[in-house]
Design a protein around this motif. Structure first.
Motif, PDB file in Angstrom:
ATOM      1  N   SER A  43     -28.950  42.927  39.292  1.00 40.42           N
ATOM      2  CA  SER A  43     -28.764  42.064  38.121  1.00 40.42           C
ATOM      3  C   SER A  43     -27.321  41.574  38.023  1.00 40.42           C
ATOM      4  O   SER A  43     -27.077  40.453  37.562  1.00 40.42           O
ATOM      5  N   LEU A  44     -26.368  42.375  38.479  1.00 44.37           N
ATOM      6  CA  LEU A  44     -24.970  41.941  38.521  1.00 44.37           C
ATOM      7  C   LEU A  44     -24.832  40.766  39.490  1.00 44.37           C
ATOM      8  O   LEU A  44     -24.216  39.749  39.168  1.00 44.37           O
ATOM      9  N   LYS A  45     -25.442  40.900  40.659  1.00 43.52           N
ATOM     10  CA  LYS A  45     -25.396  39.817  41.649  1.00 43.52           C
ATOM     11  C   LYS A  45     -26.034  38.551  41.088  1.00 43.52           C
ATOM     12  O   LYS A  45     -25.469  37.461  41.203  1.00 43.52           O
ATOM     13  N   SER A  46     -27.185  38.678  40.457  1.00 47.01           N
ATOM     14  CA  SER A  46     -27.886  37.520  39.885  1.00 47.01           C
ATOM     15  C   SER A  46     -27.041  36.802  38.844  1.00 47.01           C
ATOM     16  O   SER A  46     -27.043  35.574  38.766  1.00 47.01           O
ATOM     17  N   THR A  55     -21.481  37.603  48.457  1.00 47.75           N
ATOM     18  CA  THR A  55     -21.726  38.361  49.683  1.00 47.75           C
ATOM     19  C   THR A  55     -21.985  39.831  49.407  1.00 47.75           C
ATOM     20  O   THR A  55     -22.586  40.518  50.230  1.00 47.75           O
ATOM     21  N   ASP A  56     -21.544  40.325  48.239  1.00 45.92           N
ATOM     22  CA  ASP A  56     -21.767  41.723  47.887  1.00 45.92           C
ATOM     23  C   ASP A  56     -21.596  41.893  46.382  1.00 45.92           C
ATOM     24  O   ASP A  56     -20.738  41.261  45.776  1.00 45.92           O
ATOM     25  N   ALA A  57     -22.415  42.727  45.798  1.00 45.16           N
ATOM     26  CA  ALA A  57     -22.288  43.086  44.384  1.00 45.16           C
ATOM     27  C   ALA A  57     -22.717  44.534  44.258  1.00 45.16           C
ATOM     28  O   ALA A  57     -23.778  44.917  44.736  1.00 45.16           O
ATOM     29  N   VAL A  58     -21.879  45.341  43.618  1.00 46.13           N
ATOM     30  CA  VAL A  58     -22.188  46.759  43.503  1.00 46.13           C
ATOM     31  C   VAL A  58     -21.719  47.290  42.151  1.00 46.13           C
ATOM     32  O   VAL A  58     -20.635  46.960  41.686  1.00 46.13           O
ATOM     33  N   VAL A  59     -22.588  48.048  41.514  1.00 48.83           N
ATOM     34  CA  VAL A  59     -22.234  48.782  40.301  1.00 48.83           C
ATOM     35  C   VAL A  59     -21.851  50.185  40.752  1.00 48.83           C
ATOM     36  O   VAL A  59     -22.596  50.840  41.478  1.00 48.83           O
ATOM     37  N   ILE A  60     -20.684  50.634  40.354  1.00 49.87           N
ATOM     38  CA  ILE A  60     -20.184  51.952  40.760  1.00 49.87           C
ATOM     39  C   ILE A  60     -20.855  53.024  39.917  1.00 49.87           C
ATOM     40  O   ILE A  60     -20.906  52.923  38.687  1.00 49.87           O
ATOM     41  N   THR A  61     -21.370  54.041  40.597  1.00 50.14           N
ATOM     42  CA  THR A  61     -22.077  55.126  39.910  1.00 50.14           C
ATOM     43  C   THR A  61     -21.365  56.454  40.117  1.00 50.14           C
ATOM     44  O   THR A  61     -20.645  56.641  41.096  1.00 50.14           O
ATOM     45  N   ASP A  62     -21.598  57.355  39.188  1.00 54.37           N
ATOM     46  CA  ASP A  62     -21.066  58.707  39.293  1.00 54.37           C
ATOM     47  C   ASP A  62     -21.790  59.432  40.425  1.00 54.37           C
ATOM     48  O   ASP A  62     -23.015  59.395  40.498  1.00 54.37           O
ATOM     49  N   ARG A  63     -21.046  60.060  41.301  1.00 50.91           N
ATOM     50  CA  ARG A  63     -21.682  60.690  42.466  1.00 50.91           C
ATOM     51  C   ARG A  63     -22.538  61.904  42.114  1.00 50.91           C
ATOM     52  O   ARG A  63     -23.462  62.238  42.832  1.00 50.91           O
ATOM     53  N   ASP A  64     -22.246  62.542  40.987  1.00 54.56           N
ATOM     54  CA  ASP A  64     -23.026  63.722  40.595  1.00 54.56           C
ATOM     55  C   ASP A  64     -24.287  63.360  39.809  1.00 54.56           C
ATOM     56  O   ASP A  64     -25.351  63.927  40.044  1.00 54.56           O
ATOM     57  N   THR A  65     -24.152  62.420  38.862  1.00 50.41           N
ATOM     58  CA  THR A  65     -25.277  62.096  37.985  1.00 50.41           C
ATOM     59  C   THR A  65     -26.044  60.849  38.413  1.00 50.41           C
ATOM     60  O   THR A  65     -27.173  60.650  37.991  1.00 50.41           O
ATOM     61  N   GLY A  66     -25.406  59.976  39.204  1.00 50.27           N
ATOM     62  CA  GLY A  66     -26.028  58.724  39.603  1.00 50.27           C
ATOM     63  C   GLY A  66     -25.990  57.661  38.516  1.00 50.27           C
ATOM     64  O   GLY A  66     -26.474  56.549  38.699  1.00 50.27           O
ATOM     65  N   ARG A  67     -25.389  57.989  37.388  1.00 51.24           N
ATOM     66  CA  ARG A  67     -25.299  57.064  36.251  1.00 51.24           C
ATOM     67  C   ARG A  67     -24.131  56.090  36.444  1.00 51.24           C
ATOM     68  O   ARG A  67     -23.100  56.445  37.014  1.00 51.24           O
ATOM     69  N   SER A  68     -24.300  54.863  35.970  1.00 55.15           N
ATOM     70  CA  SER A  68     -23.259  53.848  36.076  1.00 55.15           C
ATOM     71  C   SER A  68     -21.967  54.339  35.428  1.00 55.15           C
ATOM     72  O   SER A  68     -21.990  54.994  34.385  1.00 55.15           O
TER      73      SER A  68
END
Length: 108
Positions: A43-46, A55-68
Motif C-alpha cells: 500500500s505504501l508503494k501504491s 523501484t522499491d517500497a518497504v515498511v520497516i518492522t520490528d524484528r521480534d514482533t513483526g509489527r510496523s
C-alpha cells in the motif's frame, strides 16, 4: 561495492542502483515517517506510484514482533520523481495518519 559518478556514490544492492550525494542524502530514496501500524509495503508503494516509477517500497518492522515501526522507505527510478513525491506527499494523509516525507539519509 560502489563508484563515484558525477558527484554521487553509486552502489548496487539487489540489482538496483542507489546513489548517495556527498552530503549524506540518498538521491532517489525517500524516508516516509508517521505511517500507521496497518500500512504495508504494497500500500505504501501504491500511494507513491502516481509520482513516478517506484523501484522499491518497504515498511520497516520490528524484528521480534513483526509489527510496523511507523516508518518506511520508497525508492524511485529518478531523482525528479522523488522530488515530485516529496512535494505532493509530505504532510498528506495515508491510512488516517499524516506523513512526513523527506530525502533519506545514509546510515550513520
Amino acid at each position: 561495492m560502489g563508484s563515484i559518478a558525477q558527484g554521487f556514490f553509486v552502489s548496487t544492492k539487489n540489482g538496483i542502483q542507489q546513489g548517495c550525494t556527498r552530503k549524506g542524502f540518498m538521491s532517489n530514496k525517500l524516508f516516509v515517517g508517521g505511517l500507521s501500524w496497518g500500512t504495508e509495503s504494497d500500500s505504501l508503494k501504491s500511494a507513491f506510484e502516481e509520482y513516478g516509477t517506484v523501484t522499491d517500497a518497504v515498511v520497516i518492522t520490528d524484528r521480534d514482533t513483526g509489527r510496523s515501526r511507523g516508518f518506511g522507505f520508497v525508492t524511485f527510478d529518478s531523482n525528479e520523481d522523488a522530488k515530485a513525491a516529496i512535494s505532493a506527499m509530505d504532510q498528506s494523509d495515508l491510512d488516517g495518519r499524516t506523513l512526513n516525507v523527506n530525502m533519506a539519509r545514509d546510515r550513520r
